[in-house]
Structures are given as structure tokens and as C-alpha cells.
Design an enzyme around this catalytic site. Structure first.
Site, PDB file in Angstrom:
ATOM      1  N   GLU A  73       3.118  -4.680 -12.123  1.00  0.00           N
ATOM      2  CA  GLU A  73       4.529  -4.486 -12.485  1.00  0.00           C
ATOM      3  C   GLU A  73       4.952  -5.531 -13.522  1.00  0.00           C
ATOM      4  O   GLU A  73       5.728  -5.230 -14.437  1.00  0.00           O
ATOM      5  CB  GLU A  73       5.411  -4.570 -11.222  1.00  0.00           C
ATOM      6  CG  GLU A  73       5.260  -3.333 -10.333  1.00  0.00           C
ATOM      7  CD  GLU A  73       5.664  -3.533  -8.875  1.00  0.00           C
ATOM      8  OE1 GLU A  73       5.373  -2.646  -8.045  1.00  0.00           O
ATOM      9  OE2 GLU A  73       6.258  -4.580  -8.549  1.00  0.00           O
TER      10      GLU A  73
ATOM     11  N   ALA B 107      14.159  -7.742  -2.851  1.00  0.00           N
ATOM     12  CA  ALA B 107      14.748  -7.617  -4.193  1.00  0.00           C
ATOM     13  C   ALA B 107      14.320  -6.307  -4.843  1.00  0.00           C
ATOM     14  O   ALA B 107      13.217  -5.822  -4.572  1.00  0.00           O
ATOM     15  CB  ALA B 107      14.264  -8.770  -5.056  1.00  0.00           C
TER      16      ALA B 107
ATOM     17  N   GLN C 135      12.557  -5.302  -7.266  1.00  0.00           N
ATOM     18  CA  GLN C 135      11.663  -6.039  -8.181  1.00  0.00           C
ATOM     19  C   GLN C 135      11.469  -5.404  -9.550  1.00  0.00           C
ATOM     20  O   GLN C 135      11.553  -6.068 -10.575  1.00  0.00           O
ATOM     21  CB  GLN C 135      10.296  -6.242  -7.509  1.00  0.00           C
ATOM     22  CG  GLN C 135       9.266  -6.899  -8.416  1.00  0.00           C
ATOM     23  CD  GLN C 135       8.200  -7.632  -7.658  1.00  0.00           C
ATOM     24  OE1 GLN C 135       8.500  -8.465  -6.814  1.00  0.00           O
ATOM     25  NE2 GLN C 135       6.947  -7.337  -7.932  1.00  0.00           N
TER      26      GLN C 135
ATOM     27  N   ASN D  62       0.110  -5.099  -7.013  1.00  0.00           N
ATOM     28  CA  ASN D  62       1.286  -4.346  -7.486  1.00  0.00           C
ATOM     29  C   ASN D  62       2.197  -5.228  -8.325  1.00  0.00           C
ATOM     30  O   ASN D  62       2.672  -4.815  -9.383  1.00  0.00           O
ATOM     31  CB  ASN D  62       2.086  -3.789  -6.307  1.00  0.00           C
ATOM     32  CG  ASN D  62       1.282  -2.786  -5.522  1.00  0.00           C
ATOM     33  OD1 ASN D  62       1.010  -1.694  -6.011  1.00  0.00           O
ATOM     34  ND2 ASN D  62       0.867  -3.162  -4.329  1.00  0.00           N
ATOM     35  N   SER D  63       2.429  -6.450  -7.846  1.00  0.00           N
ATOM     36  CA  SER D  63       3.306  -7.355  -8.595  1.00  0.00           C
ATOM     37  C   SER D  63       2.687  -7.674  -9.949  1.00  0.00           C
ATOM     38  O   SER D  63       3.371  -7.677 -10.975  1.00  0.00           O
ATOM     39  CB  SER D  63       3.542  -8.637  -7.806  1.00  0.00           C
ATOM     40  OG  SER D  63       4.278  -8.336  -6.653  1.00  0.00           O
TER      41      SER D  63
ATOM     42  N   GLN E  50      -5.863 -12.082  -4.046  1.00  0.00           N
ATOM     43  CA  GLN E  50      -4.934 -12.709  -4.991  1.00  0.00           C
ATOM     44  C   GLN E  50      -5.570 -13.820  -5.840  1.00  0.00           C
ATOM     45  O   GLN E  50      -5.147 -14.041  -6.978  1.00  0.00           O
ATOM     46  CB  GLN E  50      -3.710 -13.228  -4.220  1.00  0.00           C
ATOM     47  CG  GLN E  50      -2.928 -12.087  -3.577  1.00  0.00           C
ATOM     48  CD  GLN E  50      -2.063 -12.519  -2.411  1.00  0.00           C
ATOM     49  OE1 GLN E  50      -1.793 -13.704  -2.228  1.00  0.00           O
ATOM     50  NE2 GLN E  50      -1.608 -11.572  -1.602  1.00  0.00           N
TER      51      GLN E  50
ATOM     52  N   HIS F 162       0.833  -1.203   0.000  1.00  0.00           N
ATOM     53  CA  HIS F 162       0.000   0.000   0.000  1.00  0.00           C
ATOM     54  C   HIS F 162       0.874   1.261   0.000  1.00  0.00           C
ATOM     55  O   HIS F 162       0.554   2.249  -0.647  1.00  0.00           O
ATOM     56  CB  HIS F 162      -0.941  -0.010   1.208  1.00  0.00           C
ATOM     57  CG  HIS F 162      -2.012  -1.060   1.081  1.00  0.00           C
ATOM     58  ND1 HIS F 162      -3.352  -0.767   1.076  1.00  0.00           N
ATOM     59  CD2 HIS F 162      -1.924  -2.393   0.904  1.00  0.00           C
ATOM     60  CE1 HIS F 162      -4.043  -1.883   0.920  1.00  0.00           C
ATOM     61  NE2 HIS F 162      -3.197  -2.895   0.827  1.00  0.00           N
TER      62      HIS F 162
ATOM     63  N   ASP G 119      -6.289   5.175   2.684  1.00  0.00           N
ATOM     64  CA  ASP G 119      -6.383   3.746   2.456  1.00  0.00           C
ATOM     65  C   ASP G 119      -7.743   3.207   2.881  1.00  0.00           C
ATOM     66  O   ASP G 119      -8.338   3.688   3.852  1.00  0.00           O
ATOM     67  CB  ASP G 119      -5.299   3.052   3.281  1.00  0.00           C
ATOM     68  CG  ASP G 119      -4.852   1.772   2.646  1.00  0.00           C
ATOM     69  OD1 ASP G 119      -3.755   1.753   2.081  1.00  0.00           O
ATOM     70  OD2 ASP G 119      -5.619   0.783   2.693  1.00  0.00           O
TER      71      ASP G 119
HETATM   72  N1  UDP Z   1       8.579  -5.785  -3.588  1.00  0.00           N
HETATM   73  C1  UDP Z   1       9.887  -5.549  -3.918  1.00  0.00           C
HETATM   74  N2  UDP Z   1      10.835  -6.452  -3.550  1.00  0.00           N
HETATM   75  C2  UDP Z   1      10.536  -7.591  -2.863  1.00  0.00           C
HETATM   76  C3  UDP Z   1       9.182  -7.818  -2.529  1.00  0.00           C
HETATM   77  C4  UDP Z   1       8.226  -6.908  -2.915  1.00  0.00           C
HETATM   78  O1  UDP Z   1      10.217  -4.522  -4.539  1.00  0.00           O
HETATM   79  O2  UDP Z   1      11.444  -8.364  -2.567  1.00  0.00           O
HETATM   80  C5  UDP Z   1       7.559  -4.779  -3.952  1.00  0.00           C
HETATM   81  C6  UDP Z   1       6.855  -5.099  -5.246  1.00  0.00           C
HETATM   82  O3  UDP Z   1       7.541  -4.554  -6.337  1.00  0.00           O
HETATM   83  C7  UDP Z   1       5.484  -4.479  -5.028  1.00  0.00           C
HETATM   84  C8  UDP Z   1       5.271  -4.563  -3.521  1.00  0.00           C
HETATM   85  O4  UDP Z   1       6.566  -4.756  -2.958  1.00  0.00           O
HETATM   86  O5  UDP Z   1       5.498  -3.126  -5.414  1.00  0.00           O
HETATM   87  C9  UDP Z   1       4.414  -5.743  -3.097  1.00  0.00           C
HETATM   88  O6  UDP Z   1       3.082  -5.464  -3.378  1.00  0.00           O
HETATM   89  P1  UDP Z   1       2.076  -6.588  -3.869  1.00  0.00           P
HETATM   90  O7  UDP Z   1       0.746  -5.946  -4.031  1.00  0.00           O
HETATM   91  O8  UDP Z   1       2.596  -7.259  -5.069  1.00  0.00           O
HETATM   92  O9  UDP Z   1       2.091  -7.680  -2.728  1.00  0.00           O
HETATM   93  P2  UDP Z   1       1.956  -7.648  -1.117  1.00  0.00           P
HETATM   94  O10 UDP Z   1       3.322  -7.455  -0.604  1.00  0.00           O
HETATM   95  O11 UDP Z   1       1.029  -6.524  -0.774  1.00  0.00           O
HETATM   96  O12 UDP Z   1       1.410  -8.996  -0.817  1.00  0.00           O
END
Ligand code: UDP
Length: 482
Positions: free
Chosen positions: A374, A349, A351, A370-371, A391, A20, A123
Site C-alpha cells: 500500500e 486508521a 490506512q 499489505n502495508s 517482516q 489476510h 490461505d
Molecule cells: N490496516 C488499516 N488500519 C490500521 C491498521 C491496519 O487499514 O489501523 C490495514 C492495512 O491497510 C493493511 C492491513 O490492515 O491492509 C494490515 O496488513 P499487513 O500485512 O500490513 O500487516 P499485519 O496486520 O498482517 O501485521
């Protein structure tokens, strides 16, 4: 002499969770790039995660800042320092965490009264913010951290109750009224393993969230119109909400330094990671990451390791663990055998940087919005492995609507390590990965993903759909103000 036009001031208040905070901070940066004064509200321990990503913008003259309010971890019985959902490790802690968010009301109201912003983007997890904003005459936009598709699925399920007369937890049922045939089972919709106080608390919270939404000014979405056009229309016409699609917001981090700074600090030297990828052929590496909250048992991680090895694909695998002396989740001699072929990142990571690298040809994802976005933005097809919340709906979106994904076969909610003692087998992983990376279908999915990548990029350019939606919203907020 004409007076200087008033600079709009917008408050951004994300839930304290990476999924978020990351997109909302990107949004705040986007708005400030359009001349808005942006203030991000967060708690003391989350503030440094945000400040490192906005420092460069402030140096370049953007009007963006952070205001901090206290998070009452100790008062609700959470350990000191537990201010982000990623440090919550049990259902009991989740309830305490939500209770602590209700205690943010008072200090937040004080800030609103001091600053009188022109708009509040809050939020969905802060339903109380709607009443507060309306008391102070400030338009409030809700941010769900997800796309419009899962919101439509949720709306249909709440209104049509298709599971009312269904006994089985595993029988797929059509989600009524949607533009596509989407089927879901009961165990994909909630933590069916658990009942009692925790579930009741969460159910009540969600009722408050839904109620608050009805009186909000509208909804701000990290998505773009061309990704889910039929659902944007459904959301407006059937659900009856006013929504602005202004994403993919990850695209507003233009250079590598900014892309690498989102969320936690990377656990790998970014240059080393990119050099490793650059040494690989295009589309030859699989990226495996389950977001910021996934909690896998050692048995399930072991199955992943075995499945990856059996698939014979090159990979980067992100595991939410520190390096330990005895790592029971890794097969004997695994790291030696995969040297040069596979990279394990323990922790966090970069990502977006990884996904955008030419060498990446597939993404094993938990389907966090977000994933998912992305992955789409990078034009990469996916193996879908949903764990909880939206999900499972997002999985249907990737596989049934966008048709750029292969299911691994996850059957139901798996929020905690104790829920996943290896239920997704090595063979399931190997099969899905092979189908994604090297089957005849792989190229077709990759082409579809590539087309979406182009659309995503066009959406945020001058004159694109997200660009226009943002301008329309700003126009509307200015007219409310005047
Ligand atoms: N993310 C990242 N590196 C990691 C894990 C997550 O940059 O190792 C970032 C990813 O790019 C995304 C966010 O964290 O922007 C995760 O959001 P998402 O909605 O995908 O999943 P959540 O963590 O909320 O389950």
C-alpha cells in the site's frame, strides 16, 4: 441455440486475520468484477467485517457472497469471541487458535460438497484444504498474504541452510542464490527467545504448509510483476511454482467510501482525518502504523512518542489502544504540545485513504506485506521497523532491493510487548525519520517510490501485467472446467 457459458464459481477462504482477510476480500471483489461468482468463507464474528465491504458490490450486481462456518474458540480453550488473530495476546493462545482452525475442516468440507466450486483459493494456514480440494477434484490456489520476494528468501533458507554452522544469532549471513545480495541474521528469522511446545507446534504446522504447497495447483499473489521481476522468475524457475500476480488489490477499491471500509471500523471520522491532512503541505506528514497485530510495551511506545517529537515532523500515529484515563505510554503534556502538528489515532486508521493523501511524505511501517504494498502503491518511502514473521525479509526488500526505505534498526523478533521494552530508542527513531523526511537522500527515495506507484497503477489497468495474469488464470480455470 448456443447455451449460456458457465459462470465460474470460486471459493475464497482467508485466515481470520486482517492482513489476510483484507486482501482476499479485495481479490474476491476483483474476480466478481470479471464475471466470476465469488464466495468468501469465514466465521460468525468476522463476517460483519467483510459484509460491510461487499454490500456495495452486491447492490451493483456483483455475484459475491459470504458463507459462515463455526469457529470453535471455547472447545480449544480460547475466550468466547476470540475468532481473529488480532485478539490473540500470548503464544499459548496462538497455538489454540491454530488448533481451532483445524476444526474448520469438517464444516468446510460440507460447504464444498454442497456448492462444488470450480476453484478454491485458500490461505496457506489451512494446509489441510489442499487434500480436501484434491479429494473433491477442485483446483486449489494458495494465498500466503505476502509477496514473492519473502517466499524466495524462505525457500533459499530452507534448502541451503546457511545458518547450519553459524553460532551467533546476530551474524549476518548471505541468503544463497538470490538475484540480489540479501543478508539476514538468525534472530530475524524466528522467535529466538522462545523454545518448547509452542515453537514445536508452529514448526510442524509450517512443515505441513510447505508440503501442501507442493501439491497445490498454484499460488495467487497480491503483488505485480514489475515490483519483483527477478524474484517472479526465481519463484517460477528455482522454486518451481506456478504463480499469478494480480495486485496491488487495494487499487480495486476505487472510491473513498470503499477504501475507508477495509478491515475494522475507523476510530476517527474519515472526513475529519482527511480535512486535517488537506490543511498540510504536500509530503509534509509522516504516517506511523504497525498493522493489526503489533504488541508494543508502554516503554517502547514512550520511545516512539519522544522520537516523533524530537524529529519535529508532523505526523499521524496509529496506536492499537483505547483511550485510557492514565496513559503511561505518553510523555507528560505530549498531546498538548503536538496539537495541530500531530494526530494520534487510537485503534484503527483508514490506512489507504491516509497514504494516498498528497500531504503524506513518509510511512513508518512494520513491513507487513499489505502495508508495504500500500505504501508502494501510494508512492511513499518508508522507515522500516519489522517485528516478526516475513517482516524482516520485507525490510530487506524495501531497503536493499527497492531502495525506498531507511531502517530504524530493529534487531530481532518482537512479537509480544514483553519482547520490546524500549529496545528501539528515541534517537534511532528521530534519526531514521529525519533521514526519510528531510535529508538529501529523501528526494531520491521519493522519486523511486513515485516511479513504482506509476508502475503499480499501470499493472492493474486494461492490458497491464496484473490484468493479463488475472485473465490468463480465468482462461485456464475455464478450460479446466470444460
Ligand atoms: N490496516 C488499516 N488500519 C490500521 C491498521 C491496519 O487499514 O489501523 C490495514 C492495512 O491497510 C493493511 C492491513 O490492515 O491492509 C494490515 O496488513 P499487513 O500485512 O500490513 O500487516 P499485519 O496486520 O498482517 O501485521
Amino acid at each position: 441455440m448456443a447455451s449460456k457459458p458457465h459462470q465460474l464459481h470460486i471459493y475464497f477462504f482467508p485466515m481470520m486475520a486482517h492482513g489476510h482477510m483484507i486482501p482476499m476480500v479485495d481479490m474476491a471483489k476483483l474476480f466478481s468484477g470479471h464475471g466470476v461468482k465469488a464466495t468468501i468463507i469465514t466465521t460468525p464474528l468476522n463476517a460483519p467485517l467483510i459484509s460491510k465491504t461487499i454490500d456495495m458490490d452486491t447492490e451493483l450486481g456483483s455475484n459475491i457472497s459470504i458463507r459462515v462456518i463455526k469457529f470453535s474458540s471455547l472447545e480449544v480453550g480460547l475466550p468466547e469471541g476470540c475468532e481473529n488473530l488480532s485478539s490473540v495476546t500470548s503464544p499459548e493462545m496462538i497455538v489454540k487458535f491454530y488448533k481451532a482452525t483445524y476444526m474448520l475442516q469438517e464444516p468446510f468440507e460440507q460447504l464444498l460438497r454442497e456448492d462444488s466450486p470450480d476453484c478454491l483459493v485458500a490461505d496457506m494456514y489451512f494446509p489441510w484444504a489442499t487434500e480436501l480440494a484434491s479429494k473433491l477434484g477442485i483446483p486449489k490456489l494458495v494465498f500466503h498474504g505476502t509477496g514473492v520476494f519473502p517466499l524466495c528468501v524462505h525457500h533459499s533458507l530452507v534448502h541451503h541452510k546457511p545458518f547450519k554452522n553459524i553460532e551467533s544469532d546476530s551474524e549476518p549471513v548471505i541468503v544463497p542464490g538470490l538475484p540480489d545480495t540479501i543478508k539476514m541474521t538468525r534472530r530475524e528469522l524466528s522467535d529466538h527467545n522462545r523454545e518448547g511446545e509452542t515453537q514445536n507446534y508452529i514448526a510442524t504446522l509450517f512443515q505441513e504448509i510447505m508440503k501442501a504447497e507442493l501439491t497445490s495447483y498454484g499460488v495467487l499473489v497480491n503483488s505485480f510483476h514489475e515490483l519483483e521481476p527477478a524474484y517472479s522468475e526465481y519463484y517460477r524457475e528455482v522454486v518451481g511454482r506456478k504463480a499469478w500476480h494480480i495486485g496491488p488489490v487495494s487499487l480495486f477499491n476505487r472510491d473513498n467510501e470503499l477504501k475507508g471500509k477495509r478491515g475494522n471500523k475507523s476510530s476517527i471520522d474519515e472526513e475529519e482525518c482527511l480535512n486535517w491532512l488537506d490543511s498540510k503541505k504536500p509530503k509534509s506528514v509522516l504516517y506511523v502504523c504497525f498493522g493489526s497485530l503489533a504488541d508494543f510495551s508502554a516503554a517502547q511506545l514512550l520511545e516512539i512518542a519522544k522520537g516523533l517529537e524530537a524529529s519535529e515532523q508532523q505526523f499521524i500515529w496509529v496506536v492499537r489502544k483505547e483511550k485510557e484515563e492514565k496513559e503511561e505510554w505518553l510523555p507528560e503534556g505530549f498531546e498538548k504540545r503536538i496539537e495541530g502538528k500531530g494526530l494520534i489515532i487510537r485503534g484503527w486508521a483508514p490506512q489507504v485513504l491516509i497514504l494516498e493523501n498528497e500531504a503524506v511524505g513518509g510511512f513508518v511501517t512494520h513491513c507487513g506485506w499489505n502495508s508495504l504494498l500500500e505504501g508502494v502503491t501510494a508512492g511513499v518511502p518508508m522507515v522500516t521497523w519489522p517485528l516478526f514473521v516475513d517482516q524482516f525479509a520485507n525490510e530487506k526488500f524495501v531497503t536493499d532491493v527497492l531502495r525506498i526505505g531507511v531502517r530504524v534498526g530493529a534487531q530481532g523478533w518482537s512479537r509480544w510487548a514483553e519482547d520490546n521494552k524500549g529496545s528501539v530508542r528515541k534517537e534511532d527513531i528521530e534519526m531514521a525519520v529525519t533521514q526519510l523526511m528531510v535529508s538529501a537522500e529523501a528526494e531520491i527515495m521519493r522519486n523511486r517510490a513515485r516511479a513504482l506507484k506509476e508502475k503499480a497503477r499501470r499493472a492493474v489497468e486494461d492490458g497491464g501485467s496484473s490484468y493479463s495474469d488475472l485473465n490468463a488464470l480465468l482462461e485456464e480455470l475455464r478450460s479446466i472446467r470444460s
